[in-house]
Design an enzyme around this catalytic site. Structure first.
Site, mmCIF file in Angstrom:
data_model
loop_
_atom_site.group_PDB
_atom_site.id
_atom_site.type_symbol
_atom_site.label_atom_id
_atom_site.label_comp_id
_atom_site.label_asym_id
_atom_site.label_seq_id
_atom_site.Cartn_x
_atom_site.Cartn_y
_atom_site.Cartn_z
ATOM 1 N N ASP A 11 -16.099 -28.620 -37.910
ATOM 2 C CA ASP A 11 -15.378 -28.212 -36.701
ATOM 3 C C ASP A 11 -15.394 -26.690 -36.674
ATOM 4 O O ASP A 11 -15.660 -26.039 -37.685
ATOM 5 C CB ASP A 11 -13.931 -28.740 -36.747
ATOM 6 C CG ASP A 11 -13.122 -28.314 -35.532
ATOM 7 O OD1 ASP A 11 -13.688 -28.268 -34.421
ATOM 8 O OD2 ASP A 11 -11.930 -27.996 -35.679
ATOM 9 N N SER A 12 -15.063 -26.151 -35.524
ATOM 10 C CA SER A 12 -14.951 -24.696 -35.430
ATOM 11 C C SER A 12 -13.804 -24.193 -36.317
ATOM 12 O O SER A 12 -13.790 -23.032 -36.692
ATOM 13 C CB SER A 12 -14.688 -24.300 -33.980
ATOM 14 O OG SER A 12 -13.555 -24.993 -33.497
ATOM 15 N N TYR A 43 -14.746 -21.694 -30.730
ATOM 16 C CA TYR A 43 -16.059 -21.851 -30.105
ATOM 17 C C TYR A 43 -15.921 -22.026 -28.580
ATOM 18 O O TYR A 43 -16.876 -21.861 -27.839
ATOM 19 C CB TYR A 43 -16.765 -23.113 -30.624
ATOM 20 C CG TYR A 43 -17.331 -23.075 -32.022
ATOM 21 C CD1 TYR A 43 -17.074 -22.022 -32.909
ATOM 22 C CD2 TYR A 43 -18.141 -24.116 -32.473
ATOM 23 C CE1 TYR A 43 -17.607 -22.035 -34.196
ATOM 24 C CE2 TYR A 43 -18.677 -24.117 -33.750
ATOM 25 C CZ TYR A 43 -18.399 -23.089 -34.609
ATOM 26 O OH TYR A 43 -18.935 -23.106 -35.875
ATOM 27 N N GLY A 44 -14.711 -22.433 -28.152
ATOM 28 C CA GLY A 44 -14.510 -22.949 -26.799
ATOM 29 C C GLY A 44 -14.835 -22.018 -25.654
ATOM 30 O O GLY A 44 -15.043 -22.472 -24.532
ATOM 31 N N CYS A 74 -15.941 -31.263 -33.716
ATOM 32 C CA CYS A 74 -15.587 -30.310 -32.657
ATOM 33 C C CYS A 74 -16.133 -30.816 -31.310
ATOM 34 O O CYS A 74 -17.336 -31.071 -31.182
ATOM 35 C CB CYS A 74 -16.227 -28.973 -33.011
ATOM 36 S SG CYS A 74 -15.949 -27.683 -31.806
ATOM 37 N N ASN A 75 -15.254 -30.959 -30.335
ATOM 38 C CA ASN A 75 -15.706 -31.424 -29.018
ATOM 39 C C ASN A 75 -16.670 -30.427 -28.383
ATOM 40 O O ASN A 75 -17.644 -30.809 -27.742
ATOM 41 C CB ASN A 75 -14.515 -31.614 -28.087
ATOM 42 C CG ASN A 75 -13.747 -32.879 -28.386
ATOM 43 O OD1 ASN A 75 -13.843 -33.855 -27.668
ATOM 44 N ND2 ASN A 75 -12.981 -32.879 -29.468
ATOM 45 N N THR A 76 -16.383 -29.148 -28.558
ATOM 46 C CA THR A 76 -17.224 -28.118 -27.947
ATOM 47 C C THR A 76 -18.636 -28.187 -28.532
ATOM 48 O O THR A 76 -19.638 -28.185 -27.804
ATOM 49 C CB THR A 76 -16.601 -26.730 -28.183
ATOM 50 O OG1 THR A 76 -15.257 -26.741 -27.693
ATOM 51 C CG2 THR A 76 -17.386 -25.642 -27.493
ATOM 52 N N GLU A 153 -2.192 -23.889 -32.708
ATOM 53 C CA GLU A 153 -2.408 -23.162 -33.973
ATOM 54 C C GLU A 153 -1.151 -22.408 -34.390
ATOM 55 O O GLU A 153 -0.911 -22.170 -35.562
ATOM 56 C CB GLU A 153 -3.597 -22.218 -33.839
ATOM 57 C CG GLU A 153 -4.864 -22.982 -33.493
ATOM 58 C CD GLU A 153 -6.099 -22.530 -34.236
ATOM 59 O OE1 GLU A 153 -6.156 -21.342 -34.610
ATOM 60 O OE2 GLU A 153 -7.002 -23.361 -34.429
ATOM 61 N N CYS A 185 -10.527 -32.415 -27.210
ATOM 62 C CA CYS A 185 -10.522 -31.243 -28.102
ATOM 63 C C CYS A 185 -9.860 -31.689 -29.403
ATOM 64 O O CYS A 185 -8.872 -32.442 -29.371
ATOM 65 C CB CYS A 185 -9.721 -30.113 -27.460
ATOM 66 S SG CYS A 185 -9.439 -28.703 -28.544
ATOM 67 N N THR A 186 -10.431 -31.242 -30.509
ATOM 68 C CA THR A 186 -9.914 -31.643 -31.834
ATOM 69 C C THR A 186 -8.409 -31.458 -31.966
ATOM 70 O O THR A 186 -7.741 -32.235 -32.631
ATOM 71 C CB THR A 186 -10.549 -30.763 -32.922
ATOM 72 O OG1 THR A 186 -10.495 -29.408 -32.495
ATOM 73 C CG2 THR A 186 -11.955 -31.177 -33.216
ATOM 74 N N HIS A 187 -7.889 -30.382 -31.372
ATOM 75 C CA HIS A 187 -6.487 -30.032 -31.585
ATOM 76 C C HIS A 187 -5.506 -30.912 -30.799
ATOM 77 O O HIS A 187 -4.362 -31.057 -31.188
ATOM 78 C CB HIS A 187 -6.232 -28.593 -31.125
ATOM 79 C CG HIS A 187 -6.832 -27.539 -31.987
ATOM 80 N ND1 HIS A 187 -8.156 -27.516 -32.330
ATOM 81 C CD2 HIS A 187 -6.271 -26.444 -32.566
ATOM 82 C CE1 HIS A 187 -8.391 -26.453 -33.074
ATOM 83 N NE2 HIS A 187 -7.266 -25.788 -33.233
#
Ligand code: DGL
Length: 278
Positions: A11-12, A43-44, A74-76, A153, A185-187
């Site tokens: 992931d980023s 990365y987004g 990572c989705n991006t 974050e 998105c991962t988050h």
């Protein structure tokens, strides 16, 4: 390819631990080696070319660890780099877009699906294409939510500021009449309860982490790559400091990461003269 190698996940940053946690639940005997590119997160907001270069470089770190499959958490990076990685790498590569799209199509009753993600993910239209390939009659409404990653974050998972940002981003999607929302998105799985407060229970929240883990299990079974010797060990490496987000993610996911390793990214292709990019 060695079935005893770990599942490589990247992931980023640290957010992709949502996918590692899901893999741990679905495949408790597989070892996982996770790399978070904390030196270059997020990365987004970056270009496709940069996201592809970063993804190649992080994948090569995972291959050095003997990864038998690469899971792009990572989705991006999934939206912009999976086809490139698939064409260049000898190990199977799996991203989160296909599994997320599949789950959303299964969940919708009204045929109206919302997708939220980073700017790069939304701009790529990867979810839209994946959903329409499964069912061309579905209406997809997407919204880039760039403020959500920094709020998560910061650990503001239960906070009125985050609630009002969620409302601002999601209100237009609800007005479109969606009944299913892809957390692209991962988050975002860490914001499930805050999002639920705004959407109520009538909207299905689709989290690509669980669906991706199921897709990895299918892939390992099909390719004869299921390990019979793994111990379910999760090793986490980062390319720079994690700030406080590792503790936020560990708490929210109920994960114990233990010692965090460090890896240095080496450029695979000559870096262009920075002056030529200005
Ligand atoms: N991991 C990214 C994603 O899932 C979010 C953070 C970033 O922008 O790098 O899209």
């Amino acid at each position: 390819m060695d079935a005893h190698g770990p599942i490589g996940v990247f992931d980023s940053g640290i957010g992709g631990l949502t996918v590692a946690a899901a893999l741990g639940r679905v495949l408790p005997r597989e070892d996982i080696f996770y790399v978070g590119d904390t030196a270059r997160v997020p990365y987004g907001g970056r270009s496709a070319a940069t996201i592809q270069r970063y993804s190649r470089e992080i994948s090569s770190l995972l291959l050095e660890e003997g990864a038998k499959v690469i899971v792009v958490a990572c989705n991006t990076a999934s939206a912009l780099a999976v086809p490139v990685l698939e064409s260049e790498l000898e190990v199977p590569v799996l991203g989160v877009i296909g599994p997320g799209a599949h789950a959303a199509v299964q969940a919708t009753r009204s045929g109206k699906i919302g997708v939220i993600g980073t700017r790069a993910t939304v701009r790529s239209r990867a979810y839209e294409e994946a959903i329409r390939n499964l069912d061309s009659g579905i209406q997809v409404s997407s919204m880039a939510c760039p403020l959500l990653v920094p709020l998560i974050e910061e650990g503001w998972l239960e906070d009125p500021v985050t609630d009002s940002v969620i409302e601002r981003y999601l209100a237009p999607l609800l007005q479109e009449g969606i009944d299913t929302l892809v957390l692209g998105c991962t988050h975002y799985p860490l914001l499930q309860s805050a999002i639920r407060r705004f959407t109520g229970n009538a909207i299905a929240l689709v989290d690509s982490a669980d669906n991706c883990a199921l897709a990895v299990r299918d892939l390992l079974q099909k390719r004869g790559l299921v390990s019979d010797a793994g111990t379910g060990r999760l090793q986490v490496a980062v390319t720079d400091a994690t700030g406080g987000f590792l503790q936020v993610a560990e708490r929210a996911l109920g994960l114990r990461v233990g010692e965090v390793l460090h890896r240095t990214v080496r450029p695979l292709t000559p870096v262009a003269d920075p002056a030529s990019c200005l």
